[in-house]
Design a protein around this motif. Structure first.
Motif, PDB file in Angstrom:
ATOM      1  N   HIS A 124      -3.539 132.174   1.919  1.00 41.93           N
ATOM      2  CA  HIS A 124      -3.067 132.815   3.148  1.00 41.93           C
ATOM      3  C   HIS A 124      -4.092 133.811   3.683  1.00 41.93           C
ATOM      4  O   HIS A 124      -4.286 133.919   4.901  1.00 41.93           O
ATOM      5  N   LEU A 184      -6.827 131.843   5.307  1.00 39.18           N
ATOM      6  CA  LEU A 184      -6.371 131.284   6.579  1.00 39.18           C
ATOM      7  C   LEU A 184      -6.351 132.341   7.678  1.00 39.18           C
ATOM      8  O   LEU A 184      -6.724 132.063   8.825  1.00 39.18           O
ATOM      9  N   ALA A 221      -8.506 132.295  11.109  1.00 38.80           N
ATOM     10  CA  ALA A 221      -7.897 132.435  12.429  1.00 38.80           C
ATOM     11  C   ALA A 221      -8.539 133.560  13.224  1.00 38.80           C
ATOM     12  O   ALA A 221      -8.726 133.453  14.440  1.00 38.80           O
ATOM     13  N   LEU A 267      -7.583 129.388  15.809  1.00 39.41           N
ATOM     14  CA  LEU A 267      -6.402 128.819  15.166  1.00 39.41           C
ATOM     15  C   LEU A 267      -6.603 127.372  14.739  1.00 39.41           C
ATOM     16  O   LEU A 267      -5.934 126.902  13.808  1.00 39.41           O
ATOM     17  N   SER A 311      -5.219 126.068  11.222  1.00 39.56           N
ATOM     18  CA  SER A 311      -4.064 125.168  11.215  1.00 39.56           C
ATOM     19  C   SER A 311      -4.382 123.870  10.489  1.00 39.56           C
ATOM     20  O   SER A 311      -3.531 123.330   9.763  1.00 39.56           O
ATOM     21  N   ALA A 342      -4.301 124.604   6.861  1.00 40.08           N
ATOM     22  CA  ALA A 342      -2.908 124.798   6.440  1.00 40.08           C
ATOM     23  C   ALA A 342      -2.190 123.458   6.310  1.00 40.08           C
ATOM     24  O   ALA A 342      -1.347 123.283   5.417  1.00 40.08           O
ATOM     25  N   LEU A 343      -2.519 122.505   7.174  1.00 36.22           N
ATOM     26  CA  LEU A 343      -1.911 121.178   7.084  1.00 36.22           C
ATOM     27  C   LEU A 343      -2.316 120.478   5.793  1.00 36.22           C
ATOM     28  O   LEU A 343      -1.485 119.856   5.120  1.00 36.22           O
ATOM     29  N   SER A 395      -0.484 122.059   2.999  1.00 35.82           N
ATOM     30  CA  SER A 395       0.922 121.664   3.018  1.00 35.82           C
ATOM     31  C   SER A 395       1.111 120.291   2.384  1.00 35.82           C
ATOM     32  O   SER A 395       2.043 120.077   1.596  1.00 35.82           O
ATOM     33  N   PHE A 436       1.762 128.507   7.816  1.00 33.82           N
ATOM     34  CA  PHE A 436       1.475 128.423   9.242  1.00 33.82           C
ATOM     35  C   PHE A 436       1.772 129.726   9.969  1.00 33.82           C
ATOM     36  O   PHE A 436       1.147 130.034  10.981  1.00 33.82           O
ATOM     37  N   PRO A 467      -1.542 132.614   9.847  1.00 35.43           N
ATOM     38  CA  PRO A 467      -2.595 132.577  10.878  1.00 35.43           C
ATOM     39  C   PRO A 467      -2.058 132.714  12.292  1.00 35.43           C
ATOM     40  O   PRO A 467      -2.726 133.265  13.165  1.00 35.43           O
ATOM     41  N   LEU A 468      -0.816 132.232  12.531  1.00 33.71           N
ATOM     42  CA  LEU A 468      -0.231 132.400  13.860  1.00 33.71           C
ATOM     43  C   LEU A 468      -0.019 133.874  14.184  1.00 33.71           C
ATOM     44  O   LEU A 468      -0.261 134.316  15.311  1.00 33.71           O
ATOM     45  N   THR A 498      -3.384 135.467  14.981  1.00 33.20           N
ATOM     46  CA  THR A 498      -3.852 135.043  16.301  1.00 33.20           C
ATOM     47  C   THR A 498      -3.084 135.744  17.415  1.00 33.20           C
ATOM     48  O   THR A 498      -3.662 136.139  18.435  1.00 33.20           O
TER      49      THR A 498
END
Length: 224
Positions: free
Chosen positions: A50, A53, A57, A62, A66, A69-70, A73, A105, A108-109, A112
């Motif tokens: 995290h 990430l 970001a 992003l 992202s 992160a995918l 996941s 997710f 980083p969101l 950002t």
């Protein structure tokens, strides 16, 4: 978008993107290893990606964060389905997995969004200064370096972008007859109780002419 791709991989930034993505993925895979649930040290690594990430970001946008992160996941889903890693629990495994995917997710969101809000505030501040025909200069006393804003340079009839220059070079453009007033205004900020001072002086423009400036000096001290 093309701009997001350019920010992630343009101008040799692809090296930073690749290194951070590889580091985050490697740490995540180690934390999801079959024996990770038995080791408290590996348990702690599950949230280390995290931080990477969020770093991605902030520095690269992003898009790479992202994408990484995918990948993490998918690795978490596969590991948990096989019964590996600390996320696999008989009763609460699905809830832990969903919580972990959500956090991958959201981190980083959130970064950002905060950076976007800060950038928007900066753009509104810049628009207000430009509309009011106000320029500003930042004088770093420790390094003795000065940065003049776009508007300040525009008032002097100069079109080059702002750059950090030695204070002696920048203030050499002050008119000799106004140097005393300039130095006096700056020297008046030395006492701790004085936070601002006002001065009127001329600076030489890009065409060699002298431009009158009404300037307010503001001291920003960092106290221990």
């Amino acid at each position: 978008s093309r701009e997001a791709v350019q920010r992630a991989i343009g101008a040799h930034r692809w090296m930073s993107t690749a290194l951070l993505a590889a580091a985050a993925t490697l740490v995540g895979v180690i934390a999801l290893a079959p024996r990770a649930a038995e080791s408290p040290a590996l348990w702690a690594l599950i949230f280390a990606p995290h931080l990477l990430l969020c770093w991605m970001a902030a520095r690269l946008g992003l898009l790479p964060a992202s994408a990484t992160a995918l990948v993490l996941s998918l690795a978490a889903v596969v590991a948990t389905r096989r019964g590996n890693g600390p996320l696999f629990q008989q009763d609460e495994g699905l809830a832990l997995l969903w919580g972990y995917l959500f956090s991958l997710f959201v981190a980083p969101l959130g970064v950002t969004a905060l950076l976007g809000e800060r950038q928007a505030d900066g753009e509104r501040w810049k628009l207000a200064l430009d509309t009011a025909q106000l320029g500003f200069a930042e004088w770093d006393l420790k390094r003795d370096r000065v940065t003049l804003s776009w508007r300040w340079l525009g008032l002097l009839g100069q079109s080059q972008p702002p750059s950090v220059e030695a204070a002696a070079t920048v203030w050499a453009g002050v008119h000799p007859d106004d140097r005393v007033a300039f130095d006096s205004a700056w020297a008046s900020l030395a006492p701790e109780h004085r936070r601002s001072a006002r001065a009127e002086f001329r600076m030489q423009g890009g065409d060699g002419s002298w431009r009158w400036l009404v300037t307010s000096f503001t001291s920003s001290r960092t106290r221990p």
